[in-house]
Write an enzyme that holds these catalytic residues in place. Structure first.
Site, PDB file in Angstrom:
ATOM      1  N   ASN A  23       6.875  -8.551  41.481  1.00  0.00           N
ATOM      2  CA  ASN A  23       8.179  -9.034  41.017  1.00  0.00           C
ATOM      3  C   ASN A  23       8.218 -10.570  40.998  1.00  0.00           C
ATOM      4  O   ASN A  23       8.327 -11.218  42.044  1.00  0.00           O
ATOM      5  CB  ASN A  23       9.264  -8.466  41.950  1.00  0.00           C
ATOM      6  CG  ASN A  23      10.667  -8.774  41.474  1.00  0.00           C
ATOM      7  OD1 ASN A  23      10.901  -9.814  40.857  1.00  0.00           O
ATOM      8  ND2 ASN A  23      11.597  -7.888  41.769  1.00  0.00           N
ATOM      9  N   GLU A  50       3.260   1.826  48.652  1.00  0.00           N
ATOM     10  CA  GLU A  50       4.686   2.154  48.853  1.00  0.00           C
ATOM     11  C   GLU A  50       4.793   3.518  49.499  1.00  0.00           C
ATOM     12  O   GLU A  50       4.684   4.531  48.813  1.00  0.00           O
ATOM     13  CB  GLU A  50       5.427   2.179  47.511  1.00  0.00           C
ATOM     14  CG  GLU A  50       5.683   0.821  46.903  1.00  0.00           C
ATOM     15  CD  GLU A  50       7.077   0.264  47.203  1.00  0.00           C
ATOM     16  OE1 GLU A  50       7.845   0.894  47.960  1.00  0.00           O
ATOM     17  OE2 GLU A  50       7.373  -0.825  46.672  1.00  0.00           O
ATOM     18  N   ASP A  79      10.551  -5.994  51.192  1.00  0.00           N
ATOM     19  CA  ASP A  79      11.209  -4.838  50.603  1.00  0.00           C
ATOM     20  C   ASP A  79      12.709  -5.048  50.701  1.00  0.00           C
ATOM     21  O   ASP A  79      13.205  -5.498  51.742  1.00  0.00           O
ATOM     22  CB  ASP A  79      10.789  -3.553  51.328  1.00  0.00           C
ATOM     23  CG  ASP A  79      10.662  -2.422  50.331  1.00  0.00           C
ATOM     24  OD1 ASP A  79       9.773  -2.501  49.471  1.00  0.00           O
ATOM     25  OD2 ASP A  79      11.486  -1.477  50.374  1.00  0.00           O
ATOM     26  N   PHE A 155      18.274 -11.520  38.706  1.00  0.00           N
ATOM     27  CA  PHE A 155      17.568 -10.300  38.295  1.00  0.00           C
ATOM     28  C   PHE A 155      18.249  -9.085  38.919  1.00  0.00           C
ATOM     29  O   PHE A 155      19.178  -9.215  39.731  1.00  0.00           O
ATOM     30  CB  PHE A 155      16.095 -10.380  38.710  1.00  0.00           C
ATOM     31  CG  PHE A 155      15.850 -10.207  40.188  1.00  0.00           C
ATOM     32  CD1 PHE A 155      16.089 -11.246  41.072  1.00  0.00           C
ATOM     33  CD2 PHE A 155      15.378  -9.003  40.702  1.00  0.00           C
ATOM     34  CE1 PHE A 155      15.863 -11.094  42.440  1.00  0.00           C
ATOM     35  CE2 PHE A 155      15.140  -8.841  42.070  1.00  0.00           C
ATOM     36  CZ  PHE A 155      15.390  -9.896  42.940  1.00  0.00           C
ATOM     37  N   GLY A 156      17.740  -7.900  38.550  1.00  0.00           N
ATOM     38  CA  GLY A 156      18.193  -6.654  39.166  1.00  0.00           C
ATOM     39  C   GLY A 156      19.710  -6.502  39.143  1.00  0.00           C
ATOM     40  O   GLY A 156      20.368  -6.677  38.104  1.00  0.00           O
ATOM     41  N   ASP A 158      21.955  -8.377  40.407  1.00  0.00           N
ATOM     42  CA  ASP A 158      22.707  -9.639  40.553  1.00  0.00           C
ATOM     43  C   ASP A 158      24.011  -9.671  39.740  1.00  0.00           C
ATOM     44  O   ASP A 158      25.023 -10.182  40.244  1.00  0.00           O
ATOM     45  CB  ASP A 158      21.839 -10.842  40.146  1.00  0.00           C
ATOM     46  CG  ASP A 158      20.922 -11.290  41.281  1.00  0.00           C
ATOM     47  OD1 ASP A 158      21.098 -10.815  42.415  1.00  0.00           O
ATOM     48  OD2 ASP A 158      20.034 -12.116  41.012  1.00  0.00           O
ATOM     49  N   HIS A 184      20.522 -12.141  51.065  1.00  0.00           N
ATOM     50  CA  HIS A 184      19.678 -11.398  51.994  1.00  0.00           C
ATOM     51  C   HIS A 184      18.281 -12.003  52.056  1.00  0.00           C
ATOM     52  O   HIS A 184      17.703 -12.192  53.102  1.00  0.00           O
ATOM     53  CB  HIS A 184      19.636  -9.933  51.552  1.00  0.00           C
ATOM     54  CG  HIS A 184      19.309  -9.725  50.085  1.00  0.00           C
ATOM     55  ND1 HIS A 184      19.876 -10.483  49.089  1.00  0.00           N
ATOM     56  CD2 HIS A 184      18.435  -8.880  49.459  1.00  0.00           C
ATOM     57  CE1 HIS A 184      19.382 -10.100  47.926  1.00  0.00           C
ATOM     58  NE2 HIS A 184      18.513  -9.127  48.121  1.00  0.00           N
ATOM     59  N   ARG A 185      17.746 -12.366  50.872  1.00  0.00           N
ATOM     60  CA  ARG A 185      16.393 -12.937  50.808  1.00  0.00           C
ATOM     61  C   ARG A 185      16.362 -14.322  51.450  1.00  0.00           C
ATOM     62  O   ARG A 185      15.423 -14.659  52.177  1.00  0.00           O
ATOM     63  CB  ARG A 185      15.958 -13.011  49.326  1.00  0.00           C
ATOM     64  CG  ARG A 185      14.507 -13.379  49.118  1.00  0.00           C
ATOM     65  CD  ARG A 185      14.015 -12.984  47.735  1.00  0.00           C
ATOM     66  NE  ARG A 185      14.034 -11.550  47.569  1.00  0.00           N
ATOM     67  CZ  ARG A 185      14.970 -10.899  46.856  1.00  0.00           C
ATOM     68  NH1 ARG A 185      15.909 -11.558  46.216  1.00  0.00           N
ATOM     69  NH2 ARG A 185      14.931  -9.582  46.775  1.00  0.00           N
TER      70      ARG A 185
HETATM   71  P1  IMP Z   1      11.644  -3.384  45.975  1.00  0.00           P
HETATM   72  O1  IMP Z   1      11.939  -4.280  47.134  1.00  0.00           O
HETATM   73  O2  IMP Z   1      10.467  -3.845  45.185  1.00  0.00           O
HETATM   74  O3  IMP Z   1      11.593  -1.939  46.367  1.00  0.00           O
HETATM   75  O4  IMP Z   1      12.834  -3.531  44.930  1.00  0.00           O
HETATM   76  C1  IMP Z   1      14.150  -3.627  45.323  1.00  0.00           C
HETATM   77  C2  IMP Z   1      15.055  -3.553  44.114  1.00  0.00           C
HETATM   78  O5  IMP Z   1      16.370  -3.862  44.598  1.00  0.00           O
HETATM   79  C3  IMP Z   1      14.756  -4.562  43.027  1.00  0.00           C
HETATM   80  O6  IMP Z   1      13.935  -4.050  42.031  1.00  0.00           O
HETATM   81  C4  IMP Z   1      16.153  -4.876  42.477  1.00  0.00           C
HETATM   82  O7  IMP Z   1      16.526  -3.915  41.521  1.00  0.00           O
HETATM   83  C5  IMP Z   1      17.026  -4.714  43.703  1.00  0.00           C
HETATM   84  N1  IMP Z   1      17.172  -6.031  44.357  1.00  0.00           N
HETATM   85  C6  IMP Z   1      16.573  -6.491  45.482  1.00  0.00           C
HETATM   86  N2  IMP Z   1      16.941  -7.742  45.752  1.00  0.00           N
HETATM   87  C7  IMP Z   1      17.775  -8.099  44.765  1.00  0.00           C
HETATM   88  C8  IMP Z   1      18.466  -9.298  44.471  1.00  0.00           C
HETATM   89  O8  IMP Z   1      18.366 -10.328  45.145  1.00  0.00           O
HETATM   90  N3  IMP Z   1      19.239  -9.262  43.379  1.00  0.00           N
HETATM   91  C9  IMP Z   1      19.377  -8.160  42.583  1.00  0.00           C
HETATM   92  N4  IMP Z   1      18.739  -7.035  42.789  1.00  0.00           N
HETATM   93  C10 IMP Z   1      17.930  -6.998  43.880  1.00  0.00           C
END
Ligand code: IMP
Length: 204
Positions: A23, A50, A79, A155-156, A158, A184-185
């Site tokens: 990502n 995973e 994650d 992204f995602g 957001d 969170h990040r």
């Molecule tokens: P993974 O950690 O790769 O399993 O993915 C977590 C998923 O949660 C991502 O693909 C996003 O769809 C969503 N996600 C995680 N963090 C964020 C963020 O900071 N903004 C928006 N979506 C998020």
């Protein structure tokens, strides 16, 4: 966050650590957050293992251990997921899959008649060195799911997540630095940065 100016100056080189992810958005965000600590994450093509689990912690721990054992290098795995109260924590650890299949529109449809929009994002950062156990850093941001898609950045999920203390804007509507401050990040990677400076670089 502590004042890192002097410490960051003391770091002759940026410390590079492999980040096991595909990502690019996560890499960009993590590097923005970690640059004041003198740490740079390098995206690795190593395939992330995973495991199936409801626990982000377990998923991140196993993936980091697996990668370190094969690469013989320190690695980071992250994650994260969106947990919606009215949907009993869904999509949680399945966020990536659900985003791919349903997107933001799908979540808004699922919540069509729901007034309680309470939600949170959680991030687990797992750092693992060869012959060591993974060390975990967590960050949570509380907020709400919007009633419509708003904003263009990020992204995602957001465009549908309104964090507390963000003046009612979605993550997609605010400048990236504001997302990093609240997210969170941001919380999880800043904890990691502080720990790394003290425990690996011995600068505290
Ligand atoms: P993974 O950690 O790769 O399993 O993915 C977590 C998923 O949660 C991502 O693909 C996003 O769809 C969503 N996600 C995680 N963090 C964020 C963020 O900071 N903004 C928006 N979506 C998020």
């Amino acid at each position: 966050m502590r004042k890192l100016g002097r410490e960051a100056d003391m770091l002759a080189d940026t410390h590079k650590i492999f980040f096991i992810t595909n990502n690019d958005h996560k890499v960009k965000e993590a590097n923005r957050i970690l640059s004041p600590f003198g740490i740079e994450l390098i995206k690795s093509n190593f395939i992330k293992l995973e495991i199936q689990s409801k626990s982000l912690k377990k998923i991140a721990k196993y993936a980091a251990l697996f990668a370190t054992k094969r690469m013989f290098k320190p690695v980071i795995v992250e994650d994260s997921g969106l947990f919606i109260k009215a949907l009993k924590g869904f999509p949680g650890p399945f966020s990536s899959y659900v985003y791919d299949k349903l997107g933001c529109e799908g979540i808004l449809k699922l919540m069509n008649d729901i007034n309680d929009r309470t939600a949170l994002f959680k991030c687990v950062v797992s750092f693992c060195q060869p012959n060591s156990k993974p060390i975990i850093f967590e960050g949570i941001v509380y907020g709400e799911i919007s009633f419509e898609i708003r904003g263009n950045s990020g992204f995602g999920f957001d465009p549908i997540f309104i964090p507390k203390f963000g003046n009612g804007l979605t993550f997609s509507e605010m400048p990236p630095e504001d997302k990093d401050r609240l997210s969170h990040r941001g919380k999880a990677f800043r904890k990691f940065g502080e720990w790394y400076i003290s425990n690996i670089l011995n600068l505290k």
